[in-house]
Scaffold this motif. Structure first.
Motif, PDB file in Angstrom:
ATOM      1  N   ASP A  30      -7.243  -2.974  -6.202  1.00 22.31           N
ATOM      2  CA  ASP A  30      -7.288  -2.803  -4.805  1.00 22.31           C
ATOM      3  C   ASP A  30      -7.726  -4.266  -4.303  1.00 22.31           C
ATOM      4  OD1 ASP A  30      -6.963  -2.188  -2.153  1.00 22.31           O
ATOM      5  OD2 ASP A  30      -8.460  -0.623  -2.077  1.00 22.31           O
ATOM      6  N   LEU A  59      -2.022  -5.905  -4.690  1.00 18.66           N
ATOM      7  CA  LEU A  59      -1.759  -4.973  -3.503  1.00 18.66           C
ATOM      8  C   LEU A  59      -1.850  -5.693  -2.296  1.00 18.66           C
ATOM      9  CD1 LEU A  59      -1.155  -2.096  -3.262  1.00 18.66           C
ATOM     10  CD2 LEU A  59      -3.385  -1.401  -3.140  1.00 18.66           C
ATOM     11  N   ARG A  99       0.795  -1.418   0.267  1.00 23.07           N
ATOM     12  CA  ARG A  99      -0.110   0.034   0.012  1.00 23.07           C
ATOM     13  C   ARG A  99       0.905   1.264   0.010  1.00 23.07           C
ATOM     14  NH1 ARG A  99      -4.834  -0.602  -0.474  1.00 23.07           N
ATOM     15  NH2 ARG A  99      -6.041  -2.656   0.022  1.00 23.07           N
ATOM     16  N   ASP A 129      -1.062  -5.343   2.066  1.00 17.72           N
ATOM     17  CA  ASP A 129      -1.026  -4.326   3.390  1.00 17.72           C
ATOM     18  C   ASP A 129       0.642  -4.131   3.496  1.00 17.72           C
ATOM     19  OD1 ASP A 129      -3.659  -3.530   3.387  1.00 17.72           O
ATOM     20  OD2 ASP A 129      -3.928  -5.289   5.060  1.00 17.72           O
TER      21      ASP A 129
END
Length: 179
Positions: A122, A127, A105, A129
């Motif tokens: 997303d 992607l 992120r 964290d």
């Protein structure tokens, strides 16, 4: 380009804010900018490359890569290919099977990701964290391991249900033929 950046990252000054291990995740082939041959006005290749970063890059990612690029390469190759910074290009985030090749992120601009046409990125295939080093409760590896464990548990439950249904159908046939 990646190999050079890894060497330069490892050679960052001790006091660099980017020397922390949490930034290493950005050094993966799938996140490197695209290069194209530079061509002169006469249409001849100049021997240099023009690098085009993706517009998805966050300011922090751009600052990190700029710091790495400014660092001294401790083992420069005998033949160095010059790269010139070109305009940013609208590039997609790449999906990756290996989690270490996925963007985190912090690397992706929140504004870019908020645009309707980019919301599809997303997701965990593109992607992840940031992880504990960035203040998240878990590292992406832990979250993915948990997801795999749940997926395996669901597969086992589904297999047991199928076996039970097959057993019930076999009993029905058996009972139906006795009459």
């Amino acid at each position: 380009k990646l190999e050079v950046r890894v060497r330069k990252y490892e050679n960052l000054p001790e006091d660099s804010e980017f020397r922390h291990e949490k930034y290493r995740a950005a050094l993966t082939e799938s996140l490197m900018s695209q290069d194209e041959d530079e061509v002169s006005e006469q249409g001849q290749k100049t021997g240099r490359f023009i690098s085009h970063a993706g517009t998805y890059r966050s300011d922090l990612m751009s600052r990190f890569l700029a710091a790495v690029d400014e660092a001294v390469d401790p083992h420069p190759p005998p033949r160095f290919t010059a790269r010139v910074k070109g305009d940013s290009k609208e590039l997609p985030l790449l999906a990756a099977k290996k989690f270490e090749n996925r963007a985190r992120r912090w690397m992706v601009s929140a504004e870019w990701l908020a645009r309707e046409e980019n919301k599809k990125y997303d997701s965990p295939s593109f992607l992840l964290d940031n992880g504990r080093a960035w203040g998240d409760p878990k590292d992406p590896e832990e979250m993915l391991a948990g997801q795999k464990r749940v997926k395996e548990q669901k597969r086992v439950i589904a297999a047991k249900k199928r076996m039970k249904i097959e057993e019930m159908e076999a009993k029905k046939k058996e009972n139906g033929t006795k009459k």
